[in-house]
Scaffold this motif. Structure first.
Motif, PDB file in Angstrom:
ATOM      1  N   ARG A   1       0.840  -1.207   0.000  1.00 55.16           N
ATOM      2  CA  ARG A   1       0.000   0.000   0.000  1.00 55.16           C
ATOM      3  C   ARG A   1       0.871   1.251   0.000  1.00 55.16           C
ATOM      4  O   ARG A   1       0.550   2.250  -0.663  1.00 55.16           O
ATOM      5  CB  ARG A   1      -0.941  -0.019   1.210  1.00 55.16           C
ATOM      6  CG  ARG A   1      -2.106  -0.969   1.020  1.00 55.16           C
ATOM      7  CD  ARG A   1      -2.882  -1.190   2.305  1.00 55.16           C
ATOM      8  NE  ARG A   1      -3.595  -0.023   2.773  1.00 55.16           N
ATOM      9  CZ  ARG A   1      -4.784   0.376   2.325  1.00 55.16           C
ATOM     10  NH1 ARG A   1      -5.376  -0.300   1.341  1.00 55.16           N
ATOM     11  NH2 ARG A   1      -5.396   1.430   2.832  1.00 55.16           N
ATOM     12  N   ILE A   2       1.972   1.215   0.738  1.00 54.39           N
ATOM     13  CA  ILE A   2       2.900   2.356   0.736  1.00 54.39           C
ATOM     14  C   ILE A   2       3.508   2.538  -0.654  1.00 54.39           C
ATOM     15  O   ILE A   2       3.628   3.656  -1.155  1.00 54.39           O
ATOM     16  CB  ILE A   2       3.998   2.146   1.799  1.00 54.39           C
ATOM     17  CG1 ILE A   2       3.378   2.157   3.202  1.00 54.39           C
ATOM     18  CG2 ILE A   2       5.078   3.208   1.686  1.00 54.39           C
ATOM     19  CD1 ILE A   2       4.348   1.822   4.316  1.00 54.39           C
ATOM     20  N   VAL A   3       3.873   1.424  -1.287  1.00 56.73           N
ATOM     21  CA  VAL A   3       4.416   1.478  -2.647  1.00 56.73           C
ATOM     22  C   VAL A   3       3.386   2.073  -3.608  1.00 56.73           C
ATOM     23  O   VAL A   3       3.716   2.904  -4.470  1.00 56.73           O
ATOM     24  CB  VAL A   3       4.836   0.070  -3.118  1.00 56.73           C
ATOM     25  CG1 VAL A   3       5.065   0.035  -4.618  1.00 56.73           C
ATOM     26  CG2 VAL A   3       6.102  -0.369  -2.396  1.00 56.73           C
TER      27      VAL A   3
ATOM     28  N   GLY B   1      10.214   4.537  -9.436  1.00 58.62           N
ATOM     29  CA  GLY B   1       9.381   3.744 -10.326  1.00 58.62           C
ATOM     30  C   GLY B   1       9.137   2.367  -9.740  1.00 58.62           C
ATOM     31  O   GLY B   1       9.541   2.084  -8.618  1.00 58.62           O
ATOM     32  N   PRO B   2       8.497   1.457 -10.464  1.00 61.24           N
ATOM     33  CA  PRO B   2       8.149   0.160  -9.884  1.00 61.24           C
ATOM     34  C   PRO B   2       9.046  -1.006 -10.291  1.00 61.24           C
ATOM     35  O   PRO B   2       8.555  -2.001 -10.805  1.00 61.24           O
ATOM     36  CB  PRO B   2       6.736  -0.052 -10.418  1.00 61.24           C
ATOM     37  CG  PRO B   2       6.786   0.576 -11.775  1.00 61.24           C
ATOM     38  CD  PRO B   2       7.772   1.707 -11.704  1.00 61.24           C
ATOM     39  N   PRO B   3      10.386  -0.932 -10.128  1.00 61.73           N
ATOM     40  CA  PRO B   3      11.176  -2.134 -10.368  1.00 61.73           C
ATOM     41  C   PRO B   3      10.819  -3.210  -9.361  1.00 61.73           C
ATOM     42  O   PRO B   3      10.328  -2.920  -8.265  1.00 61.73           O
ATOM     43  CB  PRO B   3      12.624  -1.654 -10.183  1.00 61.73           C
ATOM     44  CG  PRO B   3      12.522  -0.466  -9.305  1.00 61.73           C
ATOM     45  CD  PRO B   3      11.232   0.192  -9.661  1.00 61.73           C
ATOM     46  N   SER B   4      11.051  -4.462  -9.723  1.00 59.99           N
ATOM     47  CA  SER B   4      10.603  -5.578  -8.888  1.00 59.99           C
ATOM     48  C   SER B   4      11.219  -5.550  -7.493  1.00 59.99           C
ATOM     49  O   SER B   4      10.635  -6.065  -6.549  1.00 59.99           O
ATOM     50  CB  SER B   4      10.939  -6.901  -9.582  1.00 59.99           C
ATOM     51  OG  SER B   4      12.329  -6.998  -9.861  1.00 59.99           O
ATOM     52  N   GLU B   5      12.404  -4.912  -7.342  1.00 57.77           N
ATOM     53  CA  GLU B   5      13.050  -4.893  -6.029  1.00 57.77           C
ATOM     54  C   GLU B   5      12.273  -4.059  -5.011  1.00 57.77           C
ATOM     55  O   GLU B   5      12.491  -4.168  -3.812  1.00 57.77           O
ATOM     56  CB  GLU B   5      14.479  -4.335  -6.147  1.00 57.77           C
ATOM     57  CG  GLU B   5      15.433  -5.207  -6.946  1.00 57.77           C
ATOM     58  CD  GLU B   5      15.358  -4.913  -8.443  1.00 57.77           C
ATOM     59  OE1 GLU B   5      14.452  -4.166  -8.868  1.00 57.77           O
ATOM     60  OE2 GLU B   5      16.204  -5.449  -9.185  1.00 57.77           O
TER      61      GLU B   5
ATOM     62  N   PHE C   1       9.044  -4.221  -4.399  1.00 55.76           N
ATOM     63  CA  PHE C   1       7.874  -4.911  -3.868  1.00 55.76           C
ATOM     64  C   PHE C   1       8.291  -5.859  -2.751  1.00 55.76           C
ATOM     65  O   PHE C   1       9.161  -6.717  -2.928  1.00 55.76           O
ATOM     66  CB  PHE C   1       7.151  -5.661  -4.983  1.00 55.76           C
ATOM     67  CG  PHE C   1       6.660  -4.743  -6.063  1.00 55.76           C
ATOM     68  CD1 PHE C   1       5.640  -3.857  -5.807  1.00 55.76           C
ATOM     69  CD2 PHE C   1       7.241  -4.750  -7.315  1.00 55.76           C
ATOM     70  CE1 PHE C   1       5.198  -2.983  -6.784  1.00 55.76           C
ATOM     71  CE2 PHE C   1       6.807  -3.892  -8.300  1.00 55.76           C
ATOM     72  CZ  PHE C   1       5.779  -3.004  -8.032  1.00 55.76           C
ATOM     73  N   LYS C   2       7.646  -5.684  -1.604  1.00 59.19           N
ATOM     74  CA  LYS C   2       7.980  -6.476  -0.417  1.00 59.19           C
ATOM     75  C   LYS C   2       6.710  -7.010   0.234  1.00 59.19           C
ATOM     76  O   LYS C   2       5.643  -6.401   0.156  1.00 59.19           O
ATOM     77  CB  LYS C   2       8.730  -5.613   0.608  1.00 59.19           C
ATOM     78  CG  LYS C   2       9.951  -4.869   0.061  1.00 59.19           C
ATOM     79  CD  LYS C   2      11.064  -5.814  -0.343  1.00 59.19           C
ATOM     80  CE  LYS C   2      12.242  -5.048  -0.934  1.00 59.19           C
ATOM     81  NZ  LYS C   2      13.274  -5.972  -1.469  1.00 59.19           N
TER      82      LYS C   2
ATOM     83  N   PRO D   1       2.496  -9.700 -12.541  1.00 55.84           N
ATOM     84  CA  PRO D   1       2.169 -10.657 -11.474  1.00 55.84           C
ATOM     85  C   PRO D   1       2.168 -10.043 -10.084  1.00 55.84           C
ATOM     86  O   PRO D   1       1.416 -10.480  -9.212  1.00 55.84           O
ATOM     87  CB  PRO D   1       3.267 -11.725 -11.620  1.00 55.84           C
ATOM     88  CG  PRO D   1       3.656 -11.668 -13.060  1.00 55.84           C
ATOM     89  CD  PRO D   1       3.564 -10.220 -13.433  1.00 55.84           C
ATOM     90  N   TRP D   2       3.008  -9.020  -9.854  1.00 57.62           N
ATOM     91  CA  TRP D   2       3.048  -8.444  -8.502  1.00 57.62           C
ATOM     92  C   TRP D   2       1.742  -7.775  -8.099  1.00 57.62           C
ATOM     93  O   TRP D   2       1.561  -7.434  -6.921  1.00 57.62           O
ATOM     94  CB  TRP D   2       4.213  -7.481  -8.328  1.00 57.62           C
ATOM     95  CG  TRP D   2       4.586  -6.576  -9.450  1.00 57.62           C
ATOM     96  CD1 TRP D   2       5.652  -6.721 -10.296  1.00 57.62           C
ATOM     97  CD2 TRP D   2       3.927  -5.364  -9.867  1.00 57.62           C
ATOM     98  NE1 TRP D   2       5.702  -5.684 -11.204  1.00 57.62           N
ATOM     99  CE2 TRP D   2       4.657  -4.832 -10.965  1.00 57.62           C
ATOM    100  CE3 TRP D   2       2.803  -4.676  -9.420  1.00 57.62           C
ATOM    101  CZ2 TRP D   2       4.300  -3.660 -11.610  1.00 57.62           C
ATOM    102  CZ3 TRP D   2       2.430  -3.510 -10.068  1.00 57.62           C
ATOM    103  CH2 TRP D   2       3.183  -3.010 -11.143  1.00 57.62           C
ATOM    104  N   ARG D   3       0.816  -7.606  -9.030  1.00 57.90           N
ATOM    105  CA  ARG D   3      -0.493  -7.066  -8.629  1.00 57.90           C
ATOM    106  C   ARG D   3      -1.254  -8.035  -7.721  1.00 57.90           C
ATOM    107  O   ARG D   3      -2.212  -7.641  -7.048  1.00 57.90           O
ATOM    108  CB  ARG D   3      -1.333  -6.747  -9.867  1.00 57.90           C
ATOM    109  CG  ARG D   3      -0.950  -5.431 -10.532  1.00 57.90           C
ATOM    110  CD  ARG D   3      -2.062  -4.920 -11.436  1.00 57.90           C
ATOM    111  NE  ARG D   3      -1.831  -3.545 -11.808  1.00 57.90           N
ATOM    112  CZ  ARG D   3      -1.573  -3.124 -13.043  1.00 57.90           C
ATOM    113  NH1 ARG D   3      -1.490  -4.000 -14.033  1.00 57.90           N
ATOM    114  NH2 ARG D   3      -1.390  -1.843 -13.288  1.00 57.90           N
TER     115      ARG D   3
END
Length: 564
Positions: free
Chosen positions: A116-118, A285-289, A291-292, A352-354
């Motif tokens: 949510r913060i992201v 931006g939204p690089p995969s790193e 997302f936690k 997929p991270w959605r």
């Protein structure tokens, strides 16, 4: 919130997109261009923004913008509204199963989930943040239906489905995971708490025991009302989701057989890593790193698994939400990309991270259930202090990460005209060139062949009216990108539109005969859109009819009860 402590907007991946969408929706509404369709200030020569943009956040944001007169501030208020509404709805939902202190602790964890913060501070993903409220409402509605609160459950589930469809249709995929897995649990509980009621008593209608069982199952009131609520929710949303699905063929995005974006998902190591790269100097931006899951959330899952292993009876609510959490995590990983590539429908989620949208609900539910298991009713004081300490730890870990970066101050007018297609370049029509290759114009129309003049010009969002004095037959170019729905009229008589002229690819041109003429260009709903509007009306009427019937049934049962 940090968003209200600074002037301007923080630089995020999609923040400018949604602020500009809010501004241009308010402009279309102010122009009274109903039903909303075309925005002339989007993408140089216009775009059918209202047909593609996320409906609920755009309309609500526009309504707020009429009050605050600042699209960026309206965008910030939408986040505040989403945070409050989702937090309240989550608390009310989890209170159906746990005590107030367990629910309080879980709600804090939910509110400050890393994803949510992201979504606020790095992605600027307003619709995905806002849709969480409706994902929870769907679960809330299922629970109420299973507990025989049919009217409130039905209404809540319909509102939830409509909210998901109109806020972020891609979230139907995480919703499917939540509803299917949780729905199986509540259906089993509903069956155990009361016998299945077939539509016809006195024996099976079918000789086959399997078919008879399925018949009885699907005639159960919970299943029938759940399916009806889902269908009606989709019907009400038809005005948006049907043209969105079928008209997508006109833009480059619709040419893709599968919309999944490969090599964008995190690995399990990246998802579990405590390193928060946003603290560094990197662009948010939204690089995969980025997302936690979160260290606290991992601890909650481990506690849940440990408690489950200690229990003799393995089924139940804790098991269900642990399974939902683990499946959602698995579907968000890089290793799951093969599934999205082989099932095109799942590929509509794009990234997929959605699927982490499901974990931010599931893991806090597990946290509440763990609290209930560890601290029983005889430990009320301990439950209270444990919840307070837990909430303090969550706030201590998460509040320092909730801040914006690189704030940019822009005047409100900057949001009412943009050259690129901010949503994505793939949403440009298949018959035009790169949108940035078209020059901006300070007027709406020109004569490109023949002799004559444009003596008057009236331009609105979805219409243009000209007075033309032509000394010979001429061709007129209107600096508007063609999209199905545009019609040209000369003195009230429709004339063909050309939009594939090699010198003006994708731009509207048409012929005008010699003489003095009134020329109109109008953007109207197509037959498909009118059918979609009709289906939405049918959905609303069906919703009102079934809700009225359920209300009458509940009133009749109440009046017949011995306590009346």
């Amino acid at each position: 919130m940090d968003l209200f402590l600074h002037a301007g907007r923080s630089i995020t991946f999609d923040g400018r997109v949604h602020s500009t969408t809010i501004a241009q929706f308010s402009q279309m509404i102010a122009d009274k261009s109903f039903p909303l369709g075309w925005s002339s200030g989007w993408s140089v020569y216009g775009f059918p923004l209202a047909l593609y943009a996320h409906q609920l956040t755009s309309y609500l944001g526009a309504a707020i913008n009429f009050i605050v007169h600042d699209p960026q501030l309206a965008y910030n208020y939408m986040y505040l509204l989403g945070a409050i509404s989702s937090g309240v709805v989550f608390y009310c939902f989890i209170r159906l199963f746990t005590g107030k202190w367990s629910s309080y602790a879980a709600s804090v964890l939910f509110t400050f989930a890393p994803y949510r913060i992201v979504n606020i501070y790095t992605r600027g993903a307003l619709p995905e943040f806002f849709v969480t409220t409706f994902l929870i409402l769907c679960l809330f509605g299922l629970t109420l239906l299973a507990r025989k609160r049919t009217l409130s459950g039905f209404i809540t589930l319909v509102v939830g489905v409509v909210g998901v469809c109109l806020t972020h249709p891609m979230m139907l995929i995480p919703l499917g995971v939540l509803v299917i897995l949780y729905g199986i649990y509540v259906l089993v509980q509903s069956i155990h708490s009361s016998s299945i009621l077939p539509l016809r008593r006195g024996g099976s209608l079918f000789p086959s025991s399997l078919i008879s069982t399925l018949y009885s199952l699907f005639s159960h009131s919970f299943v029938v009302l759940t399916l009806l609520a889902g269908l009606i929710g989709l019907l009400i949303s038809s005005y948006y989701i049907i043209p969105l699905r079928l008209d997508i063929k006109y833009v480059h995005y619709g040419l893709e057989k599968n919309h999944i974006r490969l090599n964008q998902a995190p690995t399990l190591e990246q998802l579990l890593s405590p390193d928060w790269l946003y603290f560094g100097p990197y662009h948010p931006g939204p690089p995969s790193e980025n997302f936690k899951i979160g260290v606290i959330e991992v601890g909650v899952l481990l506690c849940g698994v440990f408690l489950l292993l200690q229990k003799k009876k393995k089924g139940g609510l804790l098991t269900t939400w642990l399974i939902i959490s683990l499946i959602s995590i698995a579907l968000s990983l890089h290793s799951s990309e093969w599934l999205y590539t082989h099932i095109a429908f799942l590929g509509n989620i794009q990234y997929p991270w959605r699927m982490l949208s499901a974990t931010i609900i599931a893991i806090p539910v597990v946290a509440a259930l763990v609290f209930e298991e560890i601290l029983n009713e005889s430990m009320e004081k301990g439950r209270e202090w444990s919840a307070i300490v837990f909430a303090f730890i969550v706030l201590l870990a998460r509040v320092p990460a909730a801040y914006g970066k690189n704030y940019l101050v822009q005047p409100p007018d900057a949001y009412f005209y943009v050259q690129p297609n901010l949503h994505t370049a793939n949403l440009t029509t298949i018959w035009m060139d790169d949108v940035l290759s078209y020059p901006s114009k300070d007027h709406q129309a020109d004569i490109i062949a023949g002799q004559g003049s444009i003596t008057s010009e009236q331009v609105r969002e979805q219409s243009r009216t000209y007075t033309i004095q032509a000394t010979s037959q001429l061709r007129l170019i209107d600096y508007t990108f063609y999209y199905p729905g545009w019609h040209a009229y000369v003195d009230g008589v429709e004339t063909p539109i050309e939009f594939q002229d090699y010198s003006h690819k994708g731009v509207i041109t048409y012929s005008v005969p010699s003489g003095t003429h009134t020329v109109e260009l109008k953007f109207k709903p197509t037959k498909l859109r009118w059918v979609s509007y009709g289906l939405s009306v049918i959905g609303v009427l069906a919703f009102l009819g079934i809700a009225s019937w359920l209300y009458s049934n509940e009133r009749r049962r109440f009046n017949q009860s011995p306590d009346c």
